[in-house]
Design a protein around this motif. Structure first.
Motif, PDB file in Angstrom:
ATOM      1  N   ILE A 290      14.672  32.248   2.837  1.00 41.77           N
ATOM      2  CA  ILE A 290      15.735  32.982   2.140  1.00 41.77           C
ATOM      3  C   ILE A 290      17.071  32.656   2.791  1.00 41.77           C
ATOM      4  N   ASP A 291      17.030  32.609   4.152  1.00 40.23           N
ATOM      5  CA  ASP A 291      18.208  32.287   4.927  1.00 40.23           C
ATOM      6  C   ASP A 291      18.734  30.890   4.619  1.00 40.23           C
ATOM      7  N   ASP A 292      17.797  29.944   4.449  1.00 39.90           N
ATOM      8  CA  ASP A 292      18.182  28.549   4.343  1.00 39.90           C
ATOM      9  C   ASP A 292      18.540  28.116   2.919  1.00 39.90           C
ATOM     10  N   CYS A 293      18.215  28.931   1.922  1.00 42.04           N
ATOM     11  CA  CYS A 293      18.423  28.499   0.540  1.00 42.04           C
ATOM     12  C   CYS A 293      19.905  28.504   0.181  1.00 42.04           C
ATOM     13  N   PRO A 294      20.482  27.361  -0.141  1.00 44.31           N
ATOM     14  CA  PRO A 294      21.912  27.317  -0.445  1.00 44.31           C
ATOM     15  C   PRO A 294      22.238  27.912  -1.816  1.00 44.31           C
ATOM     16  N   GLU A 295      21.222  28.035  -2.665  1.00 46.77           N
ATOM     17  CA  GLU A 295      21.470  28.493  -4.037  1.00 46.77           C
ATOM     18  C   GLU A 295      21.144  29.964  -4.242  1.00 46.77           C
ATOM     19  N   ASP A 296      20.685  30.636  -3.146  1.00 47.03           N
ATOM     20  CA  ASP A 296      20.273  32.032  -3.272  1.00 47.03           C
ATOM     21  C   ASP A 296      19.139  32.192  -4.288  1.00 47.03           C
ATOM     22  N   ALA A 297      18.277  31.208  -4.356  1.00 44.64           N
ATOM     23  CA  ALA A 297      17.216  31.253  -5.368  1.00 44.64           C
ATOM     24  C   ALA A 297      15.986  32.009  -4.872  1.00 44.64           C
ATOM     25  N   LEU A 298      15.885  32.234  -3.534  1.00 46.87           N
ATOM     26  CA  LEU A 298      14.688  32.864  -2.983  1.00 46.87           C
ATOM     27  C   LEU A 298      14.969  34.314  -2.623  1.00 46.87           C
ATOM     28  N   SER A 299      13.979  35.154  -2.844  1.00 51.67           N
ATOM     29  CA  SER A 299      14.135  36.564  -2.462  1.00 51.67           C
ATOM     30  C   SER A 299      12.778  37.095  -2.055  1.00 51.67           C
ATOM     31  N   PHE A 300      12.793  38.193  -1.286  1.00 53.01           N
ATOM     32  CA  PHE A 300      11.557  38.870  -0.915  1.00 53.01           C
ATOM     33  C   PHE A 300      11.515  40.119  -1.771  1.00 53.01           C
ATOM     34  N   SER A 301      10.701  40.072  -2.804  1.00 53.20           N
ATOM     35  CA  SER A 301      10.816  41.158  -3.778  1.00 53.20           C
ATOM     36  C   SER A 301       9.467  41.505  -4.376  1.00 53.20           C
ATOM     37  N   MET A 302       9.484  42.612  -5.122  1.00 54.02           N
ATOM     38  CA  MET A 302       8.276  43.090  -5.758  1.00 54.02           C
ATOM     39  C   MET A 302       8.229  42.492  -7.156  1.00 54.02           C
ATOM     40  N   VAL A 303       7.397  41.510  -7.376  1.00 53.58           N
ATOM     41  CA  VAL A 303       7.277  40.926  -8.717  1.00 53.58           C
ATOM     42  C   VAL A 303       5.810  40.868  -9.095  1.00 53.58           C
ATOM     43  N   ARG A 304       5.560  40.809 -10.381  1.00 53.99           N
ATOM     44  CA  ARG A 304       4.163  40.736 -10.825  1.00 53.99           C
ATOM     45  C   ARG A 304       3.566  39.400 -10.450  1.00 53.99           C
ATOM     46  N   LEU A 305       2.307  39.434 -10.108  1.00 61.68           N
ATOM     47  CA  LEU A 305       1.624  38.204  -9.708  1.00 61.68           C
ATOM     48  C   LEU A 305       1.591  37.250 -10.906  1.00 61.68           C
ATOM     49  N   ASP A 306       2.194  36.079 -10.703  1.00 58.07           N
ATOM     50  CA  ASP A 306       2.236  35.089 -11.766  1.00 58.07           C
ATOM     51  C   ASP A 306       1.577  33.829 -11.233  1.00 58.07           C
ATOM     52  N   THR A 307       0.343  33.554 -11.679  1.00 59.33           N
ATOM     53  CA  THR A 307      -0.421  32.472 -11.074  1.00 59.33           C
ATOM     54  C   THR A 307       0.165  31.096 -11.350  1.00 59.33           C
ATOM     55  N   LYS A 308       1.147  31.057 -12.255  1.00 57.16           N
ATOM     56  CA  LYS A 308       1.799  29.761 -12.458  1.00 57.16           C
ATOM     57  C   LYS A 308       2.770  29.478 -11.324  1.00 57.16           C
ATOM     58  N   GLN A 309       3.295  30.538 -10.727  1.00 55.68           N
ATOM     59  CA  GLN A 309       4.313  30.340  -9.702  1.00 55.68           C
ATOM     60  C   GLN A 309       3.796  30.462  -8.286  1.00 55.68           C
ATOM     61  N   VAL A 310       2.659  31.061  -8.087  1.00 49.93           N
ATOM     62  CA  VAL A 310       2.141  31.211  -6.724  1.00 49.93           C
ATOM     63  C   VAL A 310       0.700  30.738  -6.663  1.00 49.93           C
ATOM     64  N   VAL A 311       0.285  30.396  -5.444  1.00 50.69           N
ATOM     65  CA  VAL A 311      -1.133  30.180  -5.164  1.00 50.69           C
ATOM     66  C   VAL A 311      -1.574  31.402  -4.379  1.00 50.69           C
ATOM     67  N   ALA A 312      -2.380  32.239  -4.979  1.00 49.98           N
ATOM     68  CA  ALA A 312      -2.690  33.524  -4.354  1.00 49.98           C
ATOM     69  C   ALA A 312      -3.794  33.396  -3.320  1.00 49.98           C
ATOM     70  N   ALA A 313      -4.880  32.718  -3.692  1.00 46.14           N
ATOM     71  CA  ALA A 313      -6.063  32.728  -2.828  1.00 46.14           C
ATOM     72  C   ALA A 313      -5.951  31.656  -1.756  1.00 46.14           C
ATOM     73  N   PRO A 314      -6.657  31.830  -0.645  1.00 44.43           N
ATOM     74  CA  PRO A 314      -6.726  30.782   0.369  1.00 44.43           C
ATOM     75  C   PRO A 314      -7.324  29.514  -0.201  1.00 44.43           C
ATOM     76  N   ASP A 315      -7.016  28.421   0.447  1.00 40.15           N
ATOM     77  CA  ASP A 315      -7.434  27.104  -0.022  1.00 40.15           C
ATOM     78  C   ASP A 315      -8.878  26.844   0.389  1.00 40.15           C
ATOM     79  N   MET A 316      -9.798  27.668  -0.130  1.00 40.01           N
ATOM     80  CA  MET A 316     -11.203  27.497   0.239  1.00 40.01           C
ATOM     81  C   MET A 316     -12.007  27.246  -1.027  1.00 40.01           C
ATOM     82  N   SER A 317     -12.515  26.030  -1.178  1.00 38.49           N
ATOM     83  CA  SER A 317     -13.376  25.775  -2.328  1.00 38.49           C
ATOM     84  C   SER A 317     -14.725  26.434  -2.078  1.00 38.49           C
TER      85      SER A 317
END
Lengths: 547, 368
Positions: A290-317
């Protein structure tokens, strides 16, 4: 004056009160709390302070001991607090609280210098980072079968173990050398108060080199892979990573503002890919992106889980999961059937602290944090090597009577043990007085004489330090007085010592004070310990009043 | 085009040849360093500045021994007693009130000249109690904390600027001081505790001692000390029969002191000349009669009614052995005879001793 005025006129709240600075304050606070806890864990300073609380807050300790014992010992329920925090904010524990994480981050900050591009590349997610989940699964399966091994890699246990056996003795040694130097230079300053463990001789820990080497290697690995331990090995981080997929707050990238510059990776601690699909289970919530983003595009916020934008589960097949589970299941018989620590064959040096539960139960509870060793005022408690209890018991506490003895009226180790491997006892219980009279005293083992090495027995030289220091009343070491002519023809009165095993509590002061220093003429072995029926030696009625 | 005329591609990388002056300078420096190093490593050991070690013994660690002064004070004229004994009765509940203890302590010291005579204004005083074991005070294995507190107050009232309390116990020092309540009593009385850590020991030279002519000694509390007072209980001892004022000094030794049990009488008598205390106070109110020196059971302890103070350690211990520990005079421990032979009991220069037998030099008072 000018500086103060300047501070107030040019104070830019937005620049100074950044969330990353708040995070650093939090890290300093918890690291200091950790050091203060270590500092307070000493017989003269411990005035009812909850010095083991940092261990008791550890959710991995809580979950693993629930799996191995099916109960929650004393304060271990506090682990729920960290789980709750993780459900709210993700893995904040790793970058806001954990003293080991702070150490890694600090070392990385100090030594990992590189161009922006190098740093961005070193903070991309790597396939290797799944490994911590495999470790977690192996440890939890082992725990559920009764072999608790989480302490080998749990960061808090690791940190405690290192401070107890490596860092505090080294710090005290430095103060000793400085103090002796000052004294010989004619400045006899009393530096005792600065020591972690004041008022005693410098302490030694058998095999502590390996504990030190382990932490040096893991911290040094930061130079190759930043936060190597946290990203690759940490089982507590893995546990919190599994939980953090449900967290309420998370790093959120505004795709409309983002220009794909990748600058958010420059200081990304968890390698959580904030520039693309954020990996929730990897993110430490360090807020650097958040500190490093020059465009202010990142935030720490309460948003609905959107699986297109995040990888929720650990990388364990599923295959990795299965492989880790099978490894855990196979490891259990391999450890148990190794055969160094069973009731049929066990080391005579496997002498456990007073209050310890029966060996199988002990191994299901001990997390190898070595907090008992940190608290022990005589230095008798030592981290076990392979010799005493095999691979399963490595770094668990054992008593080494060549170094010191177990003090009669001391129950420090039982007071600080977070998991009840050494259950909390009172002095009365230890000595078998008052309400515990029918159980008799707690016996750690039994003392034996090597009459071929004992001065009065073998060489007609008076000695009996062992009888003098024997603390039971009546004494478990008694003497037969004999007059003898020694080799020069002088008549000497020899008080030849012998054991009364019914009275021996295995405190080891006879062994510690015996002048035959390399292999003592009187020594305590584990047999006859009162915590185990299987490892007893005498008929129960000889040692227990109400058998 | 020949090779020589080829243009130089990067003229800035062409290095100038070394100048003659520079060359000679470098040679001179190298020769200088080589000759200094050569001298230091090859010149015979007795030449100045040589590092040569022919025998391999020069690097052996050396501990320069130090000596401690004689802390005795000449007795006031007209005082003949070397040992003062005060007996006092207990309260109805079998305990002593702190006033009664203070009265007994004062009375016993008054017999040998009074505390004001021994402690002067601005003195730094070291009191050495017996804190050998991690035991509660009622078991008689350690010094009585109440009397210690009274003693510290008395010494401070007599004008001392600082009172130190030190011992090197067998068990963990901080624990022993805590559980024997000596630490609490010291702080309450206004003194300061010195614990033995690895900073605290130095090699002490004791002329005339047989076993500890040079031995590790708990020296830190002795820095700048003017007066030393021993304060010990009376205990049974399995090996040397009795542990009283003299055996108490064992707690100042460091090193592998457990060897000394092979010749216990010599070591205890050595201790009597290692330290020449200003005063020795022996407490006969809680006497460990059997199972010593550790005890461990209240039934091993006899309730006595005596506090003794003395300037002659041999007379003091002899009297305590006979009258407090209630042993036969003919079984007197050998170390007392040895101590006498080592002149532990000899009077200070200028002091006159009228009675040779110790019994004549003991003065007893009975308090209510």
């Amino acid at each position: 004056m000018q500086a103060i005025r300047k501070f107030f006129t040019e104070f830019d709240a937005k620049k100074t009160i950044r969330i990353t600075n708040v995070r650093i304050l939090s890290q300093i606070f918890f690291f200091s709390l950790f050091i203060i806890s270590i500092w307070l864990t000493w017989t003269t300073r411990l005035g009812g302070y909850p010095v083991s609380r940092i261990l008791e807050f550890n959710p991995l300790v809580m979950i693993a001991t629930i799996l191995s014992t099916h109960h929650v010992y004393r304060y271990l329920g506090w682990g729920l607090l960290i789980i709750g925090v993780t459900l709210l904010f993700g893995r904040v524990f790793c970058n806001w609280i954990c003293p080991y994480g702070s150490l890694h981050q600090f070392v990385g900050w100090l030594f990992n210098v590189g161009s922006g591009k190098q740093r961005i590349d070193s903070n991309r997610y790597h396939n290797l980072y799944f490994f911590k989940y495999a470790i977690l699964i192996v440890f939890l399966i082992l725990a559920s079968m009764g072999a608790l091994q989480i302490g080998l890699l749990d960061p808090i246990c690791l940190m405690y173990r290192t401070f107890a056996t490596v860092v505090t003795p080294a710090a005290d040694m430095g103060i000793t050398i400085a103090g002796n130097g000052l004294t010989s230079a004619g400045l006899p300053l009393d530096l005792t108060g600065l020591k972690f463990k004041p008022g005693v001789d410098d302490r030694i820990f058998v095999g502590s080199f390996w504990v030190g080497l382990m932490i040096m290697t893991l911290v040094g690995a930061n130079i190759v892979i930043p936060r190597f331990f946290c990203r690759v090995l940490c089982p507590l981080g893995a546990l919190l990573g599994v939980i953090s997929r449900f967290s309420l707050f998370r790093i959120n990238r505004d795709v409309h503002k983002c220009t794909d510059c990748n600058l958010c990776l420059t200081r990304c601690e968890g390698a959580a890919d904030p520039m693309g699909q954020v990996r929730l289970s990897e993110c430490f919530s360090c807020m650097n992106c958040i500190d490093d983003c020059p465009e202010d595009a990142l935030s720490f916020s309460m948003v609905r889980l959107d699986t297109k934008q995040v990888v929720a589960a650990p990388d364990m097949s599923r295959r990795k999961l299965l492989f880790a589970s099978v490894t855990g299941v196979l490891a259990y018989p391999m450890i148990k059937n190794h055969g160094t620590n069973t009731d049929l064959t066990f080391s005579r040096d496997l002498i456990r602290p007073p209050g310890s539960v029966e060996e199988d139960d002990f191994l299901a509870k001990c997390i190898k944090c070595d907090q008992c060793i940190n608290a022990c005022p005589t230095n008798v408690l030592q981290p076990a090597s392979f010799k005493e209890g095999g691979i399963e018991a490595v770094w668990t506490p054992v008593l080494n009577f060549n170094i010191a003895h177990c003090q009669l009226k001391c129950t420090m180790c039982s007071e600080v043990c977070p998991t009840g491997a050494i259950k909390k006892i009172t002095v009365e219980e230890k000595l078998g007085k008052g309400a515990f009279e029918k159980d008799g005293p707690i016996r750690l083992g039994t003392a034996f004489f090597d009459r071929g090495r004992c001065l009065p027995h073998a060489m007609d030289i008076p000695c009996v330090v062992c009888e003098e220091v024997c603390p039971t009343s009546p004494k478990a070491i008694q003497t037969k007085d004999e007059e003898a002519k020694d080799v020069y023809g002088n008549v000497v009165v020899l008080n030849k010592p012998f054991m009364v095993p019914d009275l021996c509590i295995g405190c080891g002061i006879c062994e510690a004070e015996c002048p035959i220093k390399d292999e003592r003429a009187v020594y305590v072995t584990a047999v006859g310990e009162s915590r185990s029926i299987e490892r007893r030696m005498l008929l129960q009625e000889r040692t227990v009043k109400d058998a | 085009m020949s090779k020589k005329e080829k243009p130089i591609q990067h003229p800035e990388y062409v290095k100038a040849p070394m100048e003659r002056r520079q060359f000679f300078g470098k040679i001179a420096a190298a020769a200088g360093i080589a000759s200094v190093a050569g001298y230091a490593s090859f010149a015979p050991g007795n030449w100045p500045g040589s590092l040569k070690d022919e025998t391999g013994l020069l690097s052996k660690p050396r501990h320069k021994p130090f000596q401690i002064p004689d802390f005795r004070v000449q007795k006031p004229t007209g005082v003949f007693a070397d040992v003062g004994v005060a007996r006092g009765s207990r309260q109805a509940d079998g305990t002593y009130s702190s006033e009664q203890l203070a009265r007994m302590l004062t009375a016993s010291i008054d017999q040998v000249g009074g505390i004001k005579h021994y402690i002067k204004n601005g003195d730094i005083v070291l009191i050495k109690p017996n804190v050998a074991f991690d035991r509660s005070p009622n078991l008689g294995a350690t010094s009585n904390p109440e009397i210690l507190e009274t003693l510290i107050r008395m010494v401070l009232e007599a004008g001392a600027q600082e009172v130190r309390v030190a011992d090197n116990p067998i068990e963990s020092p901080p624990d022993c001081f805590k559980k024997s309540k000596i630490e609490y009593a010291t702080l309450k009385g206004g003194g300061r505790v010195y614990l033995p850590d690895s900073n605290s020991f130095k090699m002490l030279h004791t002329p005339g001692a047989r076993l500890i002519e040079n031995w590790w000694f708990f020296h830190r509390p002795f820095l700048n000390v003017d007066k030393v007072i021993g304060f010990s209980p009376v205990k049974d001892h399995n090996l040397c029969h009795a542990s009283m004022g003299m055996k108490n000094w064992y707690g100042l030794l460091g090193g592998t002191r457990n060897q000394f049990h092979q010749d216990i009488h010599n070591i205890v008598s050595d201790l009597s000349i290692m330290i020449r205390p200003t005063l020795t106070i022996v407490d006969g109110t809680n006497v460990l009669m059997i199972n010593g020196p550790t005890g461990g059971d209240p039934s091993n302890v006899k309730k006595g009614d005596v506090i003794m103070a003395g300037t002659d350690p041999v007379a003091l211990d002899s009297w305590a052995f006979e009258h407090v520990l209630e042993r036969d005079k003919n079984d007197m421990p050998t170390y007392l005879t040895l101590a006498q032979e080592k002149h532990a009991s000899s009077p200070l220069k200028g002091e006159i001793r009228y009675e040779m037998n110790y019994e004549g030099r003991v003065k007893e008072v009975q308090l209510g």
